[in-house]
Design a protein around this motif. Structure first.
Motif, PDB file in Angstrom:
ATOM      1  N   LEU A  92      43.498 -47.477 -96.026  1.00 53.47           N
ATOM      2  CA  LEU A  92      43.761 -47.075 -95.207  1.00 53.47           C
ATOM      3  C   LEU A  92      44.497 -46.909 -94.192  1.00 53.47           C
ATOM      4  O   LEU A  92      44.354 -48.020 -93.712  1.00 53.47           O
ATOM      5  CB  LEU A  92      42.276 -46.079 -94.763  1.00 53.47           C
ATOM      6  N   ASN A  93      45.752 -46.218 -93.946  1.00 60.98           N
ATOM      7  CA  ASN A  93      45.847 -46.374 -92.513  1.00 60.98           C
ATOM      8  C   ASN A  93      45.875 -45.409 -91.230  1.00 60.98           C
ATOM      9  O   ASN A  93      46.056 -44.137 -91.534  1.00 60.98           O
ATOM     10  CB  ASN A  93      47.497 -45.714 -93.209  1.00 60.98           C
ATOM     11  N   MET A  94      45.142 -45.560 -90.410  1.00 58.72           N
ATOM     12  CA  MET A  94      44.150 -44.644 -89.358  1.00 58.72           C
ATOM     13  C   MET A  94      44.574 -44.240 -88.546  1.00 58.72           C
ATOM     14  O   MET A  94      45.418 -45.735 -87.466  1.00 58.72           O
ATOM     15  CB  MET A  94      42.750 -44.912 -89.600  1.00 58.72           C
ATOM     16  N   LYS A 132      33.249 -39.268 -91.020  1.00 64.35           N
ATOM     17  CA  LYS A 132      33.106 -40.056 -90.522  1.00 64.35           C
ATOM     18  C   LYS A 132      34.725 -40.502 -90.367  1.00 64.35           C
ATOM     19  O   LYS A 132      35.322 -41.264 -89.230  1.00 64.35           O
ATOM     20  CB  LYS A 132      32.663 -41.061 -90.556  1.00 64.35           C
ATOM     21  N   LEU A 133      35.833 -40.118 -91.870  1.00 63.29           N
ATOM     22  CA  LEU A 133      36.724 -40.387 -92.380  1.00 63.29           C
ATOM     23  C   LEU A 133      37.259 -39.528 -90.919  1.00 63.29           C
ATOM     24  O   LEU A 133      38.519 -39.925 -90.356  1.00 63.29           O
ATOM     25  CB  LEU A 133      37.506 -40.404 -93.122  1.00 63.29           C
ATOM     26  N   TYR A 134      37.085 -38.685 -90.665  1.00 63.43           N
ATOM     27  CA  TYR A 134      38.384 -37.579 -89.525  1.00 63.43           C
ATOM     28  C   TYR A 134      37.847 -37.615 -87.964  1.00 63.43           C
ATOM     29  O   TYR A 134      37.958 -36.384 -87.449  1.00 63.43           O
ATOM     30  CB  TYR A 134      38.184 -36.161 -89.758  1.00 63.43           C
ATOM     31  N   TRP A 135      36.588 -37.812 -87.849  1.00 63.43           N
ATOM     32  CA  TRP A 135      35.918 -37.948 -86.715  1.00 63.43           C
ATOM     33  C   TRP A 135      37.056 -39.214 -85.704  1.00 63.43           C
ATOM     34  O   TRP A 135      37.198 -39.533 -85.922  1.00 63.43           O
ATOM     35  CB  TRP A 135      34.636 -38.501 -86.655  1.00 63.43           C
ATOM     36  N   ARG A 136      37.212 -38.578 -84.092  1.00 68.19           N
ATOM     37  CA  ARG A 136      38.027 -38.914 -83.493  1.00 68.19           C
ATOM     38  C   ARG A 136      37.860 -39.172 -82.485  1.00 68.19           C
ATOM     39  O   ARG A 136      36.709 -38.721 -81.865  1.00 68.19           O
ATOM     40  CB  ARG A 136      39.988 -38.240 -83.398  1.00 68.19           C
ATOM     41  N   LYS A 137      37.838 -40.707 -81.456  1.00 71.44           N
ATOM     42  CA  LYS A 137      37.094 -41.084 -80.451  1.00 71.44           C
ATOM     43  C   LYS A 137      38.684 -40.098 -79.970  1.00 71.44           C
ATOM     44  O   LYS A 137      39.220 -39.431 -79.585  1.00 71.44           O
ATOM     45  CB  LYS A 137      37.609 -42.661 -80.028  1.00 71.44           C
ATOM     46  N   LYS A 138      37.382 -39.878 -78.411  1.00 68.70           N
ATOM     47  CA  LYS A 138      37.802 -39.080 -77.568  1.00 68.70           C
ATOM     48  C   LYS A 138      39.113 -40.369 -76.645  1.00 68.70           C
ATOM     49  O   LYS A 138      39.241 -41.433 -76.092  1.00 68.70           O
ATOM     50  CB  LYS A 138      36.906 -38.861 -76.377  1.00 68.70           C
ATOM     51  N   PRO A 139      40.381 -39.278 -75.668  1.00 66.16           N
ATOM     52  CA  PRO A 139      41.464 -40.534 -75.233  1.00 66.16           C
ATOM     53  C   PRO A 139      40.596 -40.708 -73.726  1.00 66.16           C
ATOM     54  O   PRO A 139      39.582 -40.242 -73.891  1.00 66.16           O
ATOM     55  CB  PRO A 139      42.251 -38.831 -75.506  1.00 66.16           C
ATOM     56  N   ASP A 184      37.810 -44.250 -85.072  1.00 68.19           N
ATOM     57  CA  ASP A 184      36.778 -45.219 -84.880  1.00 68.19           C
ATOM     58  C   ASP A 184      36.707 -46.821 -85.433  1.00 68.19           C
ATOM     59  O   ASP A 184      35.638 -46.256 -86.819  1.00 68.19           O
ATOM     60  CB  ASP A 184      35.301 -44.864 -84.077  1.00 68.19           C
ATOM     61  N   SER A 185      36.701 -47.550 -85.446  1.00 69.33           N
ATOM     62  CA  SER A 185      36.298 -48.920 -87.059  1.00 69.33           C
ATOM     63  C   SER A 185      35.013 -48.999 -86.867  1.00 69.33           C
ATOM     64  O   SER A 185      34.736 -49.461 -87.855  1.00 69.33           O
ATOM     65  CB  SER A 185      37.235 -49.839 -86.460  1.00 69.33           C
ATOM     66  N   ASN A 186      34.259 -48.670 -85.524  1.00 69.74           N
ATOM     67  CA  ASN A 186      32.767 -48.898 -85.859  1.00 69.74           C
ATOM     68  C   ASN A 186      32.130 -47.615 -86.847  1.00 69.74           C
ATOM     69  O   ASN A 186      30.850 -48.387 -87.267  1.00 69.74           O
ATOM     70  CB  ASN A 186      32.058 -48.550 -84.522  1.00 69.74           C
ATOM     71  N   MET A 194      46.370 -47.862 -87.866  1.00 65.44           N
ATOM     72  CA  MET A 194      45.211 -48.820 -87.826  1.00 65.44           C
ATOM     73  C   MET A 194      44.593 -49.179 -89.391  1.00 65.44           C
ATOM     74  O   MET A 194      45.031 -47.372 -90.161  1.00 65.44           O
ATOM     75  CB  MET A 194      44.009 -48.483 -86.710  1.00 65.44           C
ATOM     76  N   ALA A 195      44.512 -50.146 -89.887  1.00 65.83           N
ATOM     77  CA  ALA A 195      44.501 -50.173 -91.399  1.00 65.83           C
ATOM     78  C   ALA A 195      42.794 -50.784 -91.240  1.00 65.83           C
ATOM     79  O   ALA A 195      42.360 -51.257 -90.730  1.00 65.83           O
ATOM     80  CB  ALA A 195      45.280 -51.316 -91.570  1.00 65.83           C
ATOM     81  N   GLU A 196      42.496 -50.396 -92.135  1.00 62.03           N
ATOM     82  CA  GLU A 196      41.301 -50.654 -92.541  1.00 62.03           C
ATOM     83  C   GLU A 196      40.919 -49.992 -94.081  1.00 62.03           C
ATOM     84  O   GLU A 196      41.571 -49.654 -95.065  1.00 62.03           O
ATOM     85  CB  GLU A 196      39.937 -48.567 -92.227  1.00 62.03           C
TER      86      GLU A 196
END
Length: 150
Positions: free
Chosen positions: A80-82, A136-143, A87-89, A1-3
Motif C-alpha cells: 500500500l501507498n499510504m 484503521k486503513l482510513y484513520w489518520r494521525k492528527k497533524p 499511523d504505521s503502528n 509511505m509504503a506498508e
C-alpha cells in the motif's frame, strides 16, 4: 509511505481446520456433526475457492491505496501507498484483523454446506474483522505543528 500486509494461507487454513473440528466436536447431541463440519484435506479444493473469494474482497477494500498485490497459493500480500498521516503502528493489528477476516469468511462459506445454523455468526465475524481493517486503513494521525526555524 509504503506498508505491506501479508496473510499466510497455510496458517489461515490450519485455523479453519482447528475451528471447524472444534465446532463439530462440541455438537455432542449430533453424532455425525464432526464428520460433516470438520474440514479435511479432501475439502482443500473448495477451501481454495473460498480463499480466492476472500482475497478478492480484501483487495476491494484496499483499492484506493494499492501499489501492488499478490494472491497466490501460499499467501495474500498487498503493498500500500499510504499518506504520511497514516499511523504505521496500526499495521500489525491490521494484519491480525485480516487473518481473522480470512478465517471467519472461509468458515462462514464452509458452513453453508455443513452447518447452516452458524453461517450468519461467522459472516458477521468476518464483516466485523474487515470493518476493523477499514477503520484503521482510513484513520489518520492528527497533524503536529512544527516550530518555525529562524
Amino acid at each position: 509511505m509504503a506498508e505491506t500486509l501479508t496473510v499466510n494461507k497455510a496458517d489461515v487454513l490450519k485455523e479453519v481446520n482447528k475451528t471447524t473440528g472444534y465446532i463439530g466436536t462440541k455438537m455432542e447431541e449430533d453424532k455425525s456433526a464432526y464428520g460433516r463440519i470438520a474440514t479435511t484435506e479432501e475439502n482443500e479444493e473448495i477451501l481454495d475457492r473460498f480463499w480466492d473469494e476472500a482475497c478478492t474482497a480484501a483487495t476491494d477494500v484496499f483499492k484506493p491505496f494499492i501499489s501492488s498485490f499478490s494472491s497466490d497459493i501460499t499467501k495474500y500480500e498487498v503493498n500500500l501507498n499510504m499518506p504520511s498521516s497514516f499511523d504505521s503502528n496500526l499495521t500489525p493489528s491490521m494484519v491480525i484483523s485480516m487473518f481473522s477476516y480470512f478465517v471467519s469468511y472461509i468458515i462462514s462459506r464452509w458452513n453453508k454446506f455443513s452447518n447452516k445454523a452458524e453461517v450468519e455468526s461467522y459472516a458477521a465475524d468476518a464483516l466485523g474483522a474487515m470493518d476493523d481493517v477499514r477503520k484503521k486503513l482510513y484513520w489518520r494521525k492528527k497533524p503536529t505543528r512544527v516550530a518555525p526555524t529562524i
